[in-house]
Write an enzyme that holds these catalytic residues in place. Structure first.
Site, short mmCIF file in Angstrom:
data_model
loop_
_atom_site.label_atom_id
_atom_site.label_comp_id
_atom_site.label_asym_id
_atom_site.label_seq_id
_atom_site.Cartn_x
_atom_site.Cartn_y
_atom_site.Cartn_z
N GLY A 195 23.13 81.75 21.68
CA GLY A 195 24.06 81.58 22.80
C GLY A 195 24.01 82.78 23.71
N ASP A 254 9.62 80.66 14.43
CA ASP A 254 10.71 81.52 14.90
C ASP A 254 11.28 82.33 13.72
OD1 ASP A 254 12.86 82.28 16.89
OD2 ASP A 254 14.08 81.28 15.37
N LYS A 309 11.20 86.50 12.97
CA LYS A 309 12.38 87.32 12.62
C LYS A 309 12.14 88.06 11.30
CE LYS A 309 15.45 84.44 15.33
NZ LYS A 309 16.20 83.17 15.37
N1 NAP Z 1 19.39 82.34 24.25
C1 NAP Z 1 19.57 82.83 23.05
O1 NAP Z 1 20.51 82.46 22.34
C2 NAP Z 1 18.67 83.89 22.53
C3 NAP Z 1 18.99 84.50 21.31
C4 NAP Z 1 18.19 85.52 20.82
C5 NAP Z 1 17.06 85.88 21.51
N2 NAP Z 1 16.73 85.26 22.68
C6 NAP Z 1 15.52 85.69 23.38
O2 NAP Z 1 15.81 85.96 24.73
C7 NAP Z 1 14.61 85.87 25.48
C8 NAP Z 1 14.73 84.96 26.64
O3 NAP Z 1 15.00 83.66 26.21
P1 NAP Z 1 14.50 82.32 26.92
O4 NAP Z 1 14.11 81.39 25.85
O5 NAP Z 1 15.51 81.84 27.85
O6 NAP Z 1 13.24 82.76 27.74
P2 NAP Z 1 12.68 82.17 29.10
O7 NAP Z 1 13.15 80.79 29.32
O8 NAP Z 1 11.25 82.45 29.13
O9 NAP Z 1 13.46 83.00 30.21
C9 NAP Z 1 13.13 84.29 30.48
C10 NAP Z 1 13.50 84.71 31.89
O10 NAP Z 1 12.61 85.78 32.15
C11 NAP Z 1 11.94 85.58 33.35
N3 NAP Z 1 10.55 86.00 33.17
C12 NAP Z 1 9.62 85.49 32.33
N4 NAP Z 1 8.47 86.17 32.41
C13 NAP Z 1 8.67 87.15 33.30
C14 NAP Z 1 7.86 88.19 33.84
N5 NAP Z 1 6.58 88.34 33.44
N6 NAP Z 1 8.38 89.02 34.73
C15 NAP Z 1 9.65 88.86 35.14
N7 NAP Z 1 10.49 87.90 34.70
C16 NAP Z 1 10.00 87.04 33.79
C17 NAP Z 1 12.09 84.16 33.74
O11 NAP Z 1 12.30 84.30 35.11
P3 NAP Z 1 12.35 83.14 36.24
O12 NAP Z 1 13.76 82.65 36.18
O13 NAP Z 1 12.07 83.88 37.49
O14 NAP Z 1 11.33 82.13 35.86
C18 NAP Z 1 13.32 83.68 32.97
O15 NAP Z 1 14.48 83.72 33.77
C19 NAP Z 1 13.55 85.35 24.57
O16 NAP Z 1 12.76 86.41 24.13
C20 NAP Z 1 14.36 84.73 23.43
O17 NAP Z 1 13.63 84.66 22.28
C21 NAP Z 1 17.52 84.28 23.20
#
Ligand code: NAP
Ligand code: NAG
Ligand code: NAG
Length: 368
Positions: A352, A224, A228
């Site tokens: 967050g 990760d 970055k």
């Molecule tokens: N949370 C944080 O603090 C934070 C901080 C910085 C960056 N990020 C970034 O934010 C992004 C999301 O984080 P995450 O870890 O929660 O990811 P994740 O669990 O994979 O969630 C992504 C969401 O996107 C949806 N999704 C995935 N593939 C898709 C597709 N092909 N078409 C349409 N919808 C799709 C999923 O939908 P469904 O609900 O329908 O399965 C899920 O709700 C990541 O890239 C992560 O690195 C997060």
């Protein structure tokens, strides 16, 4: 004030941050807002109606759940492309961690759609995809790409670096604690004293608190942080001394996974076997302490020495990486020609939903 230009917004991925983002977006008073939220796409369903934008924070979830339309990104691409005009902009928010979605950025940007995302995949993966994105954004009617939330969540890191570069400052070195999980682990483990909690117990507690991935090796491998660093290194375009990173895998990354525990399938087994390596980490902590130093898992983009690396390094107990971090804070120091003796420092919560969504919405506001 002139009536605002229309900016149509489509969101792909409506999980935690996506949901928080929608709430923040819809809380902008509609009279002053140029934004029209016209499309939502999850892994199973989609909604699109550009004449009837989504305005209710309380009903979009049930509307999406009730939709009979399946996700269809090629169709969405056509629908959104048709809305781009000199008086109307279109922004696509990718709130997934999907490679498939990231692979579409060049198509969208070439069609004049701006892409805004916290998803690191496109900017830290294969250099060919990244170069296509940059090239598409430079075409006459190309959209923009805005990725502030890919590093440090809502903290102003990517934008700060872009501004430093665009105004002609010379980046000497960027160093920081880029992983909230690694920050928490070493803030607890290494405080400058020779003794302290066992490494395995800090990792176990971090996991119980939900600060690690379900399998802690996914944090301890340092990937990760390498992603970055790749994003930042590619943003420092003038720095020919830096190695051309084919992908984040080219970052010199010193994993914290003991070689014997490489490839253990479950997080439970990993945590159960980690105590066997406590003595190794305790010895490193004692050695650092004897020199008046602490251990921190940092990422470094060293432009002067042409090096991009992630790993455990030692810092004096008086250094900001030792004194100013709490919880799972991120901290990033920019050493530049202008910020010579006193580096520019950005610090705060680096994860967050609320702060990440703020980083995404801040990017969207730059289109207005
Ligand atoms: N949370 C944080 O603090 C934070 C901080 C910085 C960056 N990020 C970034 O934010 C992004 C999301 O984080 P995450 O870890 O929660 O990811 P994740 O669990 O994979 O969630 C992504 C969401 O996107 C949806 N999704 C995935 N593939 C898709 C597709 N092909 N078409 C349409 N919808 C799709 C999923 O939908 P469904 O609900 O329908 O399965 C899920 O709700 C990541 O890239 C992560 O690195 C997060
Ligand atoms: C979009 O919403 C309008 C207004 O509610 C409705 O008349 C129209 O049928 C909708 N279009 C689609 C494609 O669902
Ligand atoms: C940055 C962003 O919007 N990411 C979120 C997208 O949705 C997922 C699904 O739950 C969240 O966990 C992410 O944080």
């Amino acid at each position: 004030m002139a009536s605002p230009q229309k900016i149509y917004v489509a969101i792909v991925g409506v999980g935690l941050v996506g949901s928080e983002f929608i709430n923040q977006l819809l809380s902008i008073p509609p009279l002053n807002s140029p934004f029209h939220l016209i499309s939502l796409t999850s892994t199973t369903r989609s909604l699109f109606n550009h004449t009837n934008p989504i305005t209710s924070a309380s009903s979009w979830k049930s509307d999406l759940a009730a939709s009979v339309d399946r996700p269809d990104l090629p169709k969405l691409t056509k629908q959104l492309s048709a809305l781009v005009s000199p008086t109307q902009k279109v922004a696509l928010i990718d709130n997934t961690s999907s490679e498939d979605v990231a692979a579409l950025y060049p198509t969208w940007i070439s069609a004049g759609i701006s892409v805004i995302t916290p998803n690191k995949k496109a900017f830290s993966g294969d250099i060919a995809l990244y170069e296509q994105i940059v090239a598409a954004s430079k075409t006459v009617n190309g959209g923009r790409f805005l990725n502030e939330a890919t590093v440090g969540a809502g903290l102003p890191v990517v934008g700060t670096l872009k501004d430093l570069v665009a105004t002609g400052d010379k980046i000497v070195k960027i160093e920081g604690v880029f992983s909230g999980t690694m920050s928490y682990i070493f803030n607890e483990f290494s405080t400058g004293t020779p003794d302290g909690p066992a490494f395995s117990s800090v990792v176990r507690i971090a996991r119980e608190k939900g600060y690690t991935e379900p399998h802690p090796a996914d944090d301890l491998n340092g990937f990760d942080v390498a992603r970055k660093l790749t994003i930042l290194a590619r943003t420092v375009t003038h720095a020919s001394a830096l190695p051309a990173l084919q992908s984040f895998a080219a970052v010199q990354t010193a994993s914290l996974i003991p070689p014997e525990l490489e490839g253990i399938p479950t997080g439970d087994e990993f945590v159960a076997r980690l105590p066997a390596f406590d003595a190794h980490f305790a010895a490193m902590r004692a050695a650092a302490s004897a020199e008046g130093q602490v251990l921190r898992f940092v990422g470094v983009v060293d432009v002067q020495n042409g090096q991009v690396r992630a790993g455990l390094e030692k810092y004096p107990t008086t250094h900001p990486f030792a004194t100013s971090l709490g919880g799972s804070d991120n901290i990033i120091m920019f050493h530049t020609e202008r910020y010579g003796a006193r580096p520019l420092i950005v610090q705060g919560a680096g994860a967050g939903a609320a702060v990440t969504a703020m980083g995404v919405l801040g990017d969207l506001l730059k289109l207005a």
